[in-house]
Scaffold this motif. Structure first.
Motif, mmCIF file in Angstrom:
data_model
loop_
_atom_site.group_PDB
_atom_site.id
_atom_site.type_symbol
_atom_site.label_atom_id
_atom_site.label_comp_id
_atom_site.label_asym_id
_atom_site.label_seq_id
_atom_site.Cartn_x
_atom_site.Cartn_y
_atom_site.Cartn_z
ATOM 1 N N LEU A 144 39.457 45.713 41.286
ATOM 2 C CA LEU A 144 40.332 46.059 42.403
ATOM 3 C C LEU A 144 40.649 47.548 42.408
ATOM 4 N N VAL A 145 40.545 48.180 41.254
ATOM 5 C CA VAL A 145 40.798 49.622 41.171
ATOM 6 C C VAL A 145 39.742 50.393 41.961
ATOM 7 N N VAL A 146 38.516 49.897 41.946
ATOM 8 C CA VAL A 146 37.391 50.631 42.530
ATOM 9 C C VAL A 146 37.322 50.462 44.048
ATOM 10 N N VAL A 147 37.781 49.323 44.551
ATOM 11 C CA VAL A 147 37.627 49.016 45.979
ATOM 12 C C VAL A 147 38.215 50.094 46.891
ATOM 13 N N PRO A 148 39.479 50.512 46.719
ATOM 14 C CA PRO A 148 40.011 51.554 47.607
ATOM 15 C C PRO A 148 39.294 52.900 47.466
ATOM 16 N N VAL A 149 38.726 53.155 46.294
ATOM 17 C CA VAL A 149 37.980 54.404 46.089
ATOM 18 C C VAL A 149 36.720 54.400 46.941
ATOM 19 N N LEU A 150 35.930 53.328 46.836
ATOM 20 C CA LEU A 150 34.699 53.231 47.618
ATOM 21 C C LEU A 150 34.993 53.248 49.115
ATOM 22 N N GLU A 202 27.892 45.399 35.551
ATOM 23 C CA GLU A 202 26.576 44.865 35.883
ATOM 24 C C GLU A 202 26.494 44.237 37.271
ATOM 25 N N LEU A 203 26.495 42.907 37.374
ATOM 26 C CA LEU A 203 26.264 42.233 38.645
ATOM 27 C C LEU A 203 27.304 42.627 39.683
ATOM 28 N N ILE A 204 28.556 42.684 39.280
ATOM 29 C CA ILE A 204 29.611 43.058 40.215
ATOM 30 C C ILE A 204 29.374 44.479 40.718
ATOM 31 N N LEU A 248 35.666 40.708 48.738
ATOM 32 C CA LEU A 248 34.852 39.487 48.828
ATOM 33 C C LEU A 248 33.639 39.580 47.920
ATOM 34 N N ALA A 249 33.010 40.739 47.863
ATOM 35 C CA ALA A 249 31.851 40.918 46.985
ATOM 36 C C ALA A 249 32.221 40.699 45.526
ATOM 37 N N VAL A 250 33.401 41.203 45.124
ATOM 38 C CA VAL A 250 33.879 40.983 43.752
ATOM 39 C C VAL A 250 34.081 39.487 43.510
ATOM 40 N N LEU A 251 34.704 38.815 44.460
ATOM 41 C CA LEU A 251 34.991 37.382 44.309
ATOM 42 C C LEU A 251 33.706 36.565 44.181
ATOM 43 N N LEU A 252 32.712 36.879 44.991
ATOM 44 C CA LEU A 252 31.474 36.098 44.974
ATOM 45 C C LEU A 252 30.665 36.301 43.698
ATOM 46 N N CYS A 253 30.948 37.381 42.982
ATOM 47 C CA CYS A 253 30.209 37.666 41.745
ATOM 48 C C CYS A 253 30.900 37.120 40.490
ATOM 49 N N LEU A 254 32.053 36.538 40.643
ATOM 50 C CA LEU A 254 32.772 36.021 39.468
ATOM 51 C C LEU A 254 32.144 34.746 38.941
#
Length: 254
Positions: A144-150, A202-204, A248-254
């Protein structure tokens, strides 16, 4: 001189892109405006850290995941004063009007909220809630830290490199001030650091970077086709929408 400009640019970024009450008069010239947009991803980093710290803190309480997710959404919007959500609503009203490009650009400037804007806001909040709720249940918060950065790196690209939809407005004003070369270099450096930092997942990491690139490419085409370019509202809408898709991308990779 450059350090002073960087600090003033950072204060400008806080003034324009967060709810913090920075009570200081700062000149808007090339160095300060360029620094302001260059540091926008750093503002995203601070927001991401606050998001993650909130999830961690709530993990030590007895509050339900529903409560945690709802207040996450409220706090996330509060950090920016709802600035980018406003862009999302304006973009939705304009796009779903099904008018020609010129009329859509006019609707972007209309401060009133129409039916499509209201419905899109409800859809946005429901999507945010569903995704954050699942992430809270999974006890996964670091990405979640990375999402607002991207999201804000992409916003800088949209601001600087998509043609303007109109020659007036905040985006057009700042486009005349920024040094595009410096902005490109600093944003690429921050993007590179972000890639290195997230590669450990990795995948995330692969999913997030892939989604980020696809979102940005498609959004550029969307803006050019439907609005003839980009505006301040459309940049804000990009931030809001891309954050949801990256969550959503983070969630789908969990």
């Amino acid at each position: 001189m450059e350090r002073s400009a960087d600090m003033q640019g950072f204060l400008l970024a806080l003034q324009f892109f967060t709810v913090l009450p920075i009570q200081k008069q700062i000149d808007l010239h090339v160095h300060n405006a360029t620094a302001m947009y260059s540091l926008l991803p750093i503002i995203g980093l601070f927001i991401g850290i606050l998001d993650a710290l909130y999830i961690v803190a709530m993990g030590h309480t007895t509050f339900s995941p529903v409560f945690v997710a709802i207040f996450f959404i409220l706090l996330h919007a509060f950090y920016t004063g709802g600035l980018h959500i406003d862009g999302w609503v304006d973009m939705s009203d304009a796009f779903f009007s099904y008018r020609d490009v010129a009329r859509r650009v006019e609707i972007l400037d209309d401060p009133r909220v129409g039916a499509f804007g209201a419905m899109s806001l409800v859809a946005l909040v429901l999507a945010q809630f569903a995704i954050i709720y699942e992430l809270v249940l999974a006890n996964h918060y670091m990405m979640l830290v990375v999402v607002p950065v991207l999201a804000r790196i992409g916003a800088v690209y949209c601001f600087a490199y998509i043609p303007l939809a109109k020659e007036t407005g905040i985006a057009a004003f700042f486009r005349t001030l920024v040094n595009k070369r410096v902005l490109t270099i600093t944003t690429c450096v921050i993007f590179g650091i972000t890639i290195i930092a997230t590669a450990l997942y990795e995948l995330i990491f692969v999913a997030m970077i892939s989604v980020f690139l696809v979102i940005t490419i498609l959004y550029k085409r969307f803006c050019l086709k439907n609005f003839g370019g980009v505006s301040g509202d459309l940049v804000g809408a990009y931030i809001t929408g891309s954050e949801v898709l990256l969550w959503l991308a983070v969630l789908l990779c969990l």
